[in-house]
Scaffold this motif. Structure first.
Motif, PDB file in Angstrom:
ATOM      1  N   LYS A 400      -8.426  -4.176  -0.008  1.00  0.00           N
ATOM      2  CA  LYS A 400      -9.293  -3.695  -1.082  1.00  0.00           C
ATOM      3  C   LYS A 400      -9.512  -2.180  -0.997  1.00  0.00           C
ATOM      4  N   ARG A 401      -9.573  -1.642   0.203  1.00  0.00           N
ATOM      5  CA  ARG A 401      -9.834  -0.204   0.345  1.00  0.00           C
ATOM      6  C   ARG A 401      -8.598   0.643   0.042  1.00  0.00           C
ATOM      7  N   ILE A 402      -7.445   0.247   0.574  1.00  0.00           N
ATOM      8  CA  ILE A 402      -6.271   1.125   0.456  1.00  0.00           C
ATOM      9  C   ILE A 402      -5.300   0.691  -0.636  1.00  0.00           C
ATOM     10  N   GLY A 403      -5.482  -0.528  -1.181  1.00  0.00           N
ATOM     11  CA  GLY A 403      -4.563  -1.027  -2.204  1.00  0.00           C
ATOM     12  C   GLY A 403      -4.440  -0.128  -3.419  1.00  0.00           C
ATOM     13  N   PRO A 404      -5.559   0.329  -4.014  1.00  0.00           N
ATOM     14  CA  PRO A 404      -5.447   1.187  -5.202  1.00  0.00           C
ATOM     15  C   PRO A 404      -4.615   2.445  -4.960  1.00  0.00           C
ATOM     16  N   ALA A 405      -4.735   3.046  -3.793  1.00  0.00           N
ATOM     17  CA  ALA A 405      -3.925   4.239  -3.483  1.00  0.00           C
ATOM     18  C   ALA A 405      -2.442   3.881  -3.422  1.00  0.00           C
ATOM     19  N   ALA A 406      -2.133   2.699  -2.883  1.00  0.00           N
ATOM     20  CA  ALA A 406      -0.736   2.261  -2.835  1.00  0.00           C
ATOM     21  C   ALA A 406      -0.181   2.086  -4.242  1.00  0.00           C
ATOM     22  N   ILE A 407      -0.984   1.509  -5.142  1.00  0.00           N
ATOM     23  CA  ILE A 407      -0.547   1.338  -6.527  1.00  0.00           C
ATOM     24  C   ILE A 407      -0.261   2.697  -7.171  1.00  0.00           C
ATOM     25  N   ARG A 408      -1.148   3.640  -6.962  1.00  0.00           N
ATOM     26  CA  ARG A 408      -0.989   4.965  -7.595  1.00  0.00           C
ATOM     27  C   ARG A 408       0.295   5.645  -7.115  1.00  0.00           C
ATOM     28  N   ILE A 409       0.566   5.588  -5.838  1.00  0.00           N
ATOM     29  CA  ILE A 409       1.764   6.231  -5.298  1.00  0.00           C
ATOM     30  C   ILE A 409       3.019   5.510  -5.776  1.00  0.00           C
ATOM     31  N   ALA A 410       2.990   4.164  -5.786  1.00  0.00           N
ATOM     32  CA  ALA A 410       4.153   3.397  -6.231  1.00  0.00           C
ATOM     33  C   ALA A 410       4.500   3.725  -7.677  1.00  0.00           C
ATOM     34  N   GLU A 411       3.482   3.799  -8.546  1.00  0.00           N
ATOM     35  CA  GLU A 411       3.743   4.109  -9.952  1.00  0.00           C
ATOM     36  C   GLU A 411       4.273   5.522 -10.112  1.00  0.00           C
ATOM     37  N   ALA A 412       3.786   6.455  -9.302  1.00  0.00           N
ATOM     38  CA  ALA A 412       4.300   7.832  -9.346  1.00  0.00           C
ATOM     39  C   ALA A 412       5.777   7.882  -8.967  1.00  0.00           C
ATOM     40  N   GLY A 414       7.826   5.436  -9.671  1.00  0.00           N
ATOM     41  CA  GLY A 414       8.570   4.605 -10.593  1.00  0.00           C
ATOM     42  C   GLY A 414       8.941   3.259 -10.022  1.00  0.00           C
ATOM     43  N   LEU A 415       8.239   2.800  -9.012  1.00  0.00           N
ATOM     44  CA  LEU A 415       8.530   1.520  -8.354  1.00  0.00           C
ATOM     45  C   LEU A 415       7.438   0.528  -8.736  1.00  0.00           C
ATOM     46  N   PHE A 416       7.600  -0.056  -9.929  1.00  0.00           N
ATOM     47  CA  PHE A 416       6.524  -0.844 -10.517  1.00  0.00           C
ATOM     48  C   PHE A 416       6.395  -2.232  -9.893  1.00  0.00           C
ATOM     49  N   ALA A 417       7.481  -2.764  -9.303  1.00  0.00           N
ATOM     50  CA  ALA A 417       7.358  -4.028  -8.593  1.00  0.00           C
ATOM     51  C   ALA A 417       6.523  -3.837  -7.327  1.00  0.00           C
ATOM     52  N   HIS A 418       6.670  -2.665  -6.706  1.00  0.00           N
ATOM     53  CA  HIS A 418       5.803  -2.355  -5.570  1.00  0.00           C
ATOM     54  C   HIS A 418       4.336  -2.396  -5.982  1.00  0.00           C
ATOM     55  N   ALA A 419       4.053  -1.704  -7.090  1.00  0.00           N
ATOM     56  CA  ALA A 419       2.671  -1.657  -7.567  1.00  0.00           C
ATOM     57  C   ALA A 419       2.169  -3.047  -7.928  1.00  0.00           C
ATOM     58  N   ALA A 420       3.030  -3.865  -8.530  1.00  0.00           N
ATOM     59  CA  ALA A 420       2.620  -5.203  -8.940  1.00  0.00           C
ATOM     60  C   ALA A 420       2.274  -6.078  -7.743  1.00  0.00           C
ATOM     61  N   ALA A 421       3.016  -5.891  -6.626  1.00  0.00           N
ATOM     62  CA  ALA A 421       2.732  -6.688  -5.440  1.00  0.00           C
ATOM     63  C   ALA A 421       1.331  -6.409  -4.916  1.00  0.00           C
ATOM     64  N   VAL A 422       0.904  -5.149  -5.005  1.00  0.00           N
ATOM     65  CA  VAL A 422      -0.448  -4.812  -4.560  1.00  0.00           C
ATOM     66  C   VAL A 422      -1.471  -5.332  -5.565  1.00  0.00           C
ATOM     67  N   ARG A 423      -1.193  -5.117  -6.853  1.00  0.00           N
ATOM     68  CA  ARG A 423      -2.142  -5.524  -7.893  1.00  0.00           C
ATOM     69  C   ARG A 423      -2.389  -7.033  -7.865  1.00  0.00           C
ATOM     70  N   THR A 424      -1.329  -7.795  -7.565  1.00  0.00           N
ATOM     71  CA  THR A 424      -1.474  -9.254  -7.465  1.00  0.00           C
ATOM     72  C   THR A 424      -2.486  -9.622  -6.396  1.00  0.00           C
ATOM     73  N   ARG A 425      -2.403  -8.958  -5.259  1.00  0.00           N
ATOM     74  CA  ARG A 425      -3.340  -9.242  -4.164  1.00  0.00           C
ATOM     75  C   ARG A 425      -4.757  -8.880  -4.565  1.00  0.00           C
ATOM     76  N   LEU A 426      -4.928  -7.735  -5.212  1.00  0.00           N
ATOM     77  CA  LEU A 426      -6.262  -7.294  -5.598  1.00  0.00           C
ATOM     78  C   LEU A 426      -6.870  -8.230  -6.647  1.00  0.00           C
ATOM     79  N   GLU A 427      -6.039  -8.673  -7.587  1.00  0.00           N
ATOM     80  CA  GLU A 427      -6.541  -9.612  -8.592  1.00  0.00           C
ATOM     81  C   GLU A 427      -6.956 -10.930  -7.960  1.00  0.00           C
ATOM     82  N   SER A 428      -6.184 -11.356  -6.964  1.00  0.00           N
ATOM     83  CA  SER A 428      -6.525 -12.598  -6.264  1.00  0.00           C
ATOM     84  C   SER A 428      -7.865 -12.456  -5.558  1.00  0.00           C
ATOM     85  N   LEU A 429      -8.088 -11.290  -4.966  1.00  0.00           N
ATOM     86  CA  LEU A 429      -9.383 -11.046  -4.289  1.00  0.00           C
ATOM     87  C   LEU A 429     -10.522 -11.090  -5.293  1.00  0.00           C
TER      88      LEU A 429
END
Length: 435
Positions: A400-412, A414-429
């Motif tokens: 929960k603490r570091i996931g959003p930063a991982a999403i931001r870097i992944a999208e920067a 252009g690796l959107f599957a990376h970002a989706a893997a993090v977002r899935t976990r956060l949504e589950s939480l």
């Protein structure tokens, strides 16, 4: 005089302080590439053919039995056996101080850490030829054993006179606890260790010094196996002032110069010392056996010299540019200048810490970076034979603490599957309503 005195620093920088790298030799590269290909395709048959061609020995069985290693250790002169044991014990004690451990740090967000593991199997190359080097065997095998390597394999060429490697090398292998020993030398030995043959097992990394063919082979197999270092022709750089004993300075230069293709250089601000050392080199060359004298004379004439510097500050600046394998400080206060050293394989401080002791019995491995690689490389050490595995054991609070930063870097990126893997976990939480 054999060893020149150079008064122009620009000439020194363009000459003896500027190396001609051996990997630029096209003929060597071509020859080694052919050897590696042949060994990969034909295995032991190629090894036997090269042993016959280069060493003049016919070996049907290339592995030396462990019983033969034990017999050699029992048969060598007892004073040599004791000297080898003294060296082994000193090298072991030194390298035991280098051990680092696995660790795990726990927090409310989980755990991070590392696992330190030894390599499973390493290959050590030991030169033969005119000067078999049992010292090089123990200076690689002992740190590997301290590191916890499970299996140590040695390759060394057989001697024409006996059909097997030098007895001192065989004895050193037994005393250092080597597991397997093969009478194979040259680039073909490196190829065998890298790719394996019917007899020689494939290893995880290779270590040890060698001639230009051996070092070129190490360059070519890097990536297939790890290469601990690329120790080419030995080199020594001495910084000496007016307090230095010219006999000692000359002796230290010649001790390295008697190796083939070696470099031996003195930097000094004292003209009187330079002249005395020049005369001492001539006197001491005359006292050496003919073969050693010829090699040393060639080294100090073609790849050596005495460079006059205005002061010690300039000497250390030149030494750092050169990045010597061995840096010998024969000056009044050597410890006061240790902080000036940035690039060197090993530093030898004062009259009583001469480099030859480091070659054999002082403690640190004598397999050190050459050809300027001291600017980024280290001597053989325990970490040369170990690897680090990272541990990541985060919990939901950490996600929960570091996931959003991982999403931001992944999208920067252009690796959107990376970002989706993090977002899935956060949504589950969020859906669970739990941290």
């Amino acid at each position: 005089m054999t060893i020149p005195i150079i008064t122009d620093l620009a000439v020194a920088r363009a000459g003896i302080l500027r190396r001609a790298f051996l990997d630029d030799d096209t003929a060597t590269v071509t020859t080694v590439a052919e050897i590696i290909t042949n060994v990969r395709q034909r295995g032991d048959a190629a090894l036997r053919e090269y042993t016959h061609r280069f060493d003049g020995v016919d070996c049907e069985v290339i592995e030396i039995p462990r019983e033969r290693l034990a017999a050699a250790a029992a048969d060598i002169d007892q004073s040599l056996r004791q000297a080898l044991l003294l060296a082994i014990n000193g090298i072991r004690r030194f390298h035991e101080r280098q051990l680092r451990n696995s660790w795990v740090e726990f927090s409310v967000e989980g755990a991070l850490g590392q696992i330190v593991r030894p390599l499973d199997r390493v290959g050590i190359y030991v030169p033969g030829g005119a000067a078999p080097l049992p010292s090089s065997l123990i200076h690689a095998a002992v740190p590997a054993r301290v590191a916890g390597v499970r299996e140590i394999v040695v390759c060394s060429p057989p001697q024409r006179s006996t059909g097997e490697p030098a007895m001192a090398v065989l004895a050193a292998a037994h005393l250092a606890g080597v597991d397997r020993f093969f009478a194979v030398g040259g680039a073909q030995a490196i190829a065998a260790l890298a790719y394996g043959t019917e007899s020689v097992p494939r290893v995880d990394a290779v270590a040890g010094p060698g001639n230009r063919y051996v070092i070129q082979a190490m360059r070519m197999v890097y990536g297939t196996v790890g290469v601990v270092s690329l120790p080419g022709p030995t080199e020594t750089l001495v910084i000496a002032d007016q307090t230095a004993n010219p006999r000692s300075v000359a002796a230290d230069l010649l001790a390295q110069a008697e190796h083939r293709e070696a470099s031996a250089i003195l930097l000094t601000p004292d003209w009187g010392l330079a002249e005395q050392v020049q005369r001492e080199v001539e006197r001491q060359l005359a006292a050496l056996p003919a073969v050693n004298a010829q090699a040393a004379r060639d080294a100090v004439t073609r790849r050596g010299g005495i460079v006059m510097v205005p002061d010690l500050t300039t000497a250390f600046a030149l030494a750092n540019e050169y990045g010597p394998e061995h840096l010998c400080l024969l000056i009044a206060e050597p410890w006061a200048y240790v902080g000036e050293v940035r690039n060197a394989g090993g530093v030898f401080l004062g009259e009583d810490s001469f480099e030859v002791l480091g070659d054999y019995v002082a403690g640190p491995s004598h397999i050190m970076p050459t050809e300027g690689t001291a600017r980024y490389a280290s001597p053989v050490n325990v970490d040369s034979f170990r690897k680090v595995i990272s541990l990541v054991g985060l919990n939901r609070a950490g996600v929960k603490r570091i996931g959003p930063a991982a999403i931001r870097i992944a999208e920067a990126e252009g690796l959107f599957a990376h970002a989706a893997a993090v977002r899935t976990r956060l949504e589950s939480l969020d859906n669970d309503g739990r941290e």
